[in-house]
Structure formats: structure tokens, C-alpha cells
Scaffold this active site. Structure first.
Site, mmCIF file in Angstrom:
data_model
loop_
_atom_site.group_PDB
_atom_site.id
_atom_site.type_symbol
_atom_site.label_atom_id
_atom_site.label_comp_id
_atom_site.label_asym_id
_atom_site.label_seq_id
_atom_site.Cartn_x
_atom_site.Cartn_y
_atom_site.Cartn_z
ATOM 1 C CB CYS A 99 -0.957 -0.019 1.185
ATOM 2 S SG CYS A 99 -2.230 -1.290 0.964
ATOM 3 C CG HIS A 100 0.584 3.699 2.114
ATOM 4 N ND1 HIS A 100 -0.239 2.971 2.940
ATOM 5 C CD2 HIS A 100 -0.220 4.456 1.331
ATOM 6 C CE1 HIS A 100 -1.520 3.292 2.691
ATOM 7 N NE2 HIS A 100 -1.532 4.184 1.718
ATOM 8 N N GLY A 101 4.462 1.099 0.964
ATOM 9 C CA GLY A 101 5.892 0.795 0.901
ATOM 10 C C GLY A 101 6.617 0.543 2.207
#
Ligand code: FES
Length: 144
Positions: A99-101
């Protein structure tokens, strides 16, 4: 790695090789909370407050809730070492949240400067024998 379910959440059970365990030491300076002093949704059990986040006698076995501590996505296993997309060149294996690393090492410890604020939760669990665990209770707190 096996996935179990506890309270509707995925719980990862990962048997780590001696090489995987040795790689964890290299991450100590790179992860945000190497000894799991901070908790996320669950209190960190005493036996998980170490770099292996596991019982000393069974440190090869990792048991963590597979839900990212940022916004709750499920990170993917990325066990292959070395440079690859979205991971640092000196990657030693771990998990990547799509999703956001956010990235987590093979103990579920979050790397520094990532959106996820804390390590993956370790649920209460205990050994019934050398080859059998039960998730959801331990000798420290009893049934969770
Ligand atoms: S939910 Fe995992 S990095 Fe945002």
C-alpha cells in the site's frame, strides 16, 4: 511459511533458516524498534522482546499478525535477498507492504523512516510440544 487465522486476522508462522536468523543482526541499526519496546495493537509479550521476536528455545519460529501497523494492509513475503524493485540493494529478506511501501525484516520489525509506526504484532502463543503451538494464549497472561 504458513498462515493461520486468529480473531479474524491472518497470523504468519514462519520457520527461519540459520542464514535468515543471522541476517537479523545486520538489521538492528536499520529498524525503528530493534527490541520491540513499543507495542502496536497488542502488548508485546516478554518472549518477543528480542531481535528474533520469539522464544529463545524456538527462535527459528516467527509468529506475527500479518497486518501492517500503518493502515492495515497485508504485507507480502519478499524472502529473496538482494536488489529488486521497491526494496533496498542490501535487502536480507522480509516483507513489503504494497500500500505505501513499509518494509519489515524477517522478524516483522519495521524499517526506519517508513509510514508504518511500529513492528508487526506478535500474538500471545505458547508451545504445547516442540512441534505444536497454540495461538491466543501463553504462560504470561493465560487466554487472550
Ligand atoms: S498500510 Fe502498509 S504502508 Fe500503509
Amino acid at each position: 511459511m504458513k498462515v493461520a487465522e486468529w480473531r479474524g486476522k491472518p497470523v504468519w508462522i514462519l520457520r527461519r533458516t540459520p542464514e535468515m536468523l543471522a541476517s537479523l543482526k545486520k538489521n538492528d541499526a536499520l529498524v525503528a524498534d530493534p527490541d520491540s519496546d513499543k507495542s502496536f495493537q497488542l502488548d508485546v509479550p516478554k518472549y518477543a522482546k528480542n531481535e528474533f521476536r520469539a522464544y529463545e528455545k524456538h527462535k527459528d519460529l516467527l509468529v506475527v499478525v500479518g497486518i501492517c501497523s500503518h493502515l492495515g494492509c497485508s504485507p507480502s513475503a519478499r524472502f529473496q535477498e538482494g536488489a529488486q524493485p521497491n526494496l533496498p540493494d542490501d535487502w536480507h529478506g522480509g516483507f513489503l507492504c504494497p500500500c505505501h511501501g513499509s518494509t519489515f525484516d524477517l522478524s516483522g520489525r519495521v524499517f526506519k523512516n517508513k509510514p508504518a509506526p511500529s513492528n508487526l504484532d506478535v500474538p500471545p502463543y505458547m508451545y504445547l510440544s516442540d512441534n505444536k503451538i497454540v495461538i491466543g494464549k501463553d504462560e504470561e497472561k493465560g487466554e487472550a
